[in-house]
Design an enzyme around this catalytic site. Structure first.
Site, PDB file in Angstrom:
ATOM      1  N   LEU A   1       7.211   0.415  -8.146  1.00  0.00           N
ATOM      2  CA  LEU A   1       6.303  -0.690  -8.432  1.00  0.00           C
ATOM      3  C   LEU A   1       5.175  -0.627  -7.408  1.00  0.00           C
ATOM      4  O   LEU A   1       5.403  -0.237  -6.255  1.00  0.00           O
ATOM      5  CB  LEU A   1       7.017  -2.044  -8.314  1.00  0.00           C
ATOM      6  CG  LEU A   1       8.079  -2.384  -9.375  1.00  0.00           C
ATOM      7  CD1 LEU A   1       8.698  -3.752  -9.075  1.00  0.00           C
ATOM      8  CD2 LEU A   1       7.488  -2.370 -10.778  1.00  0.00           C
ATOM      9  N   ASP A   2       3.975  -1.010  -7.826  1.00  0.00           N
ATOM     10  CA  ASP A   2       2.853  -1.055  -6.896  1.00  0.00           C
ATOM     11  C   ASP A   2       3.187  -1.950  -5.701  1.00  0.00           C
ATOM     12  O   ASP A   2       3.980  -2.898  -5.814  1.00  0.00           O
ATOM     13  CB  ASP A   2       1.594  -1.607  -7.584  1.00  0.00           C
ATOM     14  CG  ASP A   2       0.973  -0.611  -8.548  1.00  0.00           C
ATOM     15  OD1 ASP A   2       1.377   0.567  -8.545  1.00  0.00           O
ATOM     16  OD2 ASP A   2       0.070  -1.027  -9.310  1.00  0.00           O
ATOM     17  N   PHE A   3       2.533  -1.675  -4.590  1.00  0.00           N
ATOM     18  CA  PHE A   3       2.702  -2.427  -3.344  1.00  0.00           C
ATOM     19  C   PHE A   3       2.667  -3.939  -3.568  1.00  0.00           C
ATOM     20  O   PHE A   3       3.519  -4.680  -3.084  1.00  0.00           O
ATOM     21  CB  PHE A   3       1.590  -1.980  -2.371  1.00  0.00           C
ATOM     22  CG  PHE A   3       1.458  -2.828  -1.148  1.00  0.00           C
ATOM     23  CD1 PHE A   3       2.384  -2.740  -0.118  1.00  0.00           C
ATOM     24  CD2 PHE A   3       0.385  -3.705  -1.003  1.00  0.00           C
ATOM     25  CE1 PHE A   3       2.251  -3.520   1.021  1.00  0.00           C
ATOM     26  CE2 PHE A   3       0.248  -4.476   0.131  1.00  0.00           C
ATOM     27  CZ  PHE A   3       1.186  -4.393   1.141  1.00  0.00           C
TER      28      PHE A   3
END
Length: 232
Positions: free
Chosen positions: A66-68
């Site tokens: 998942l993105d940051f």
């Protein structure tokens, strides 16, 4: 070929990873916003989902990321064989991923499909770009849950739309860039618009949360339909 230089330094994340389910083969976790999925090359970006979990569960590996700034559900493999089996499900697109998001503005349509190919351009790093020539096909579905107004501190009414997003492909930044393409970026997105509220207020986080994950358990062959409610 251009060299990609990543200058991003992740600020400290003090939120804990919540383990929602675990057995001898895999785990389901709730990733907090503001935590990297995998440690970066820069030593200052050591803290990550994988770095934390491998201290407790040696040999565990990430099946997806998942993105940051994105929070929510991730499935973690406890060994290489389970990782391979789950990765195959992801690559064959038999895994269903559903996200909750707050988009800037009010969408006209109650549901729809966004189809726009996404390309990686080293000159624009870390941004991805829409490119029909060099991009990889990408498709996302959206469904409006509610339209409402939020009143930030300056009293200006901010129109927002709560949506359910279902990516049918898994390109980097796909949902964020597709929502920008729709003309309604994800609130709090620092890369594709939507970062600022009226005036100079900054949204507290990226309003994107992985709320559902459907897949088949590689050992029991049970259909897992994991759900984790959005915190916003």
């Amino acid at each position: 070929m251009s060299t990609i230089i990543d200058t991003f330094i992740a600020p400290p994340c003090h939120d804990r990873i919540e383990i929602l389910y675990q057995d001898n083969h895999l785990m389901l976790i709730n990733k907090p916003a503001g935590l990297l999925s995998l440690s970066g090359k820069n030593p200052q970006n050591l803290d990550s989902v994988h770095h934390r979990l491998v201290q407790i569960f040696p040999g565990c590996t990430l099946v997806h990321r998942l993105d940051f700034g994105t929070s929510g559900l991730m499935v973690i493999a406890r060994n290489k064989a389970i990782n391979a089996a789950l990765c195959q499900q992801f690559s064959q697109r038999t895994v269903t991923k559903v996200y909750s998001a707050l988009l800037c503005g009010h969408l006209d349509d109650d549901e729809g499909v966004i189809e726009a190919s996404i390309a990686r351009d080293p000159a624009l790093f870390p941004l991805m770009s829409i490119c029909s020539i060099n991009g990889k096909p990408a498709r996302s579905r959206y469904r409006v849950v509610e339209r409402f107004y939020q009143a930030p501190e300056d009293g200006t009414l901010l129109p927002l739309t709560r949506v359910q997003l279902t990516p049918e492909t898994g390109r980097t930044h796909q949902l964020r860039i597709h929502c920008q393409r729709l003309g309604h970026p994800v609130l709090g997105c620092d890369l594709y618009g939507g970062r600022l509220l009226p005036g100079s207020e900054r949204a507290p986080r990226l309003m994107l949360h992985a709320s559902e994950l459907h897949f088949v358990h590689p050992i029991s062959e049970e259909v897992i339909k994991a759900r984790n409610a959005s915190p916003f």
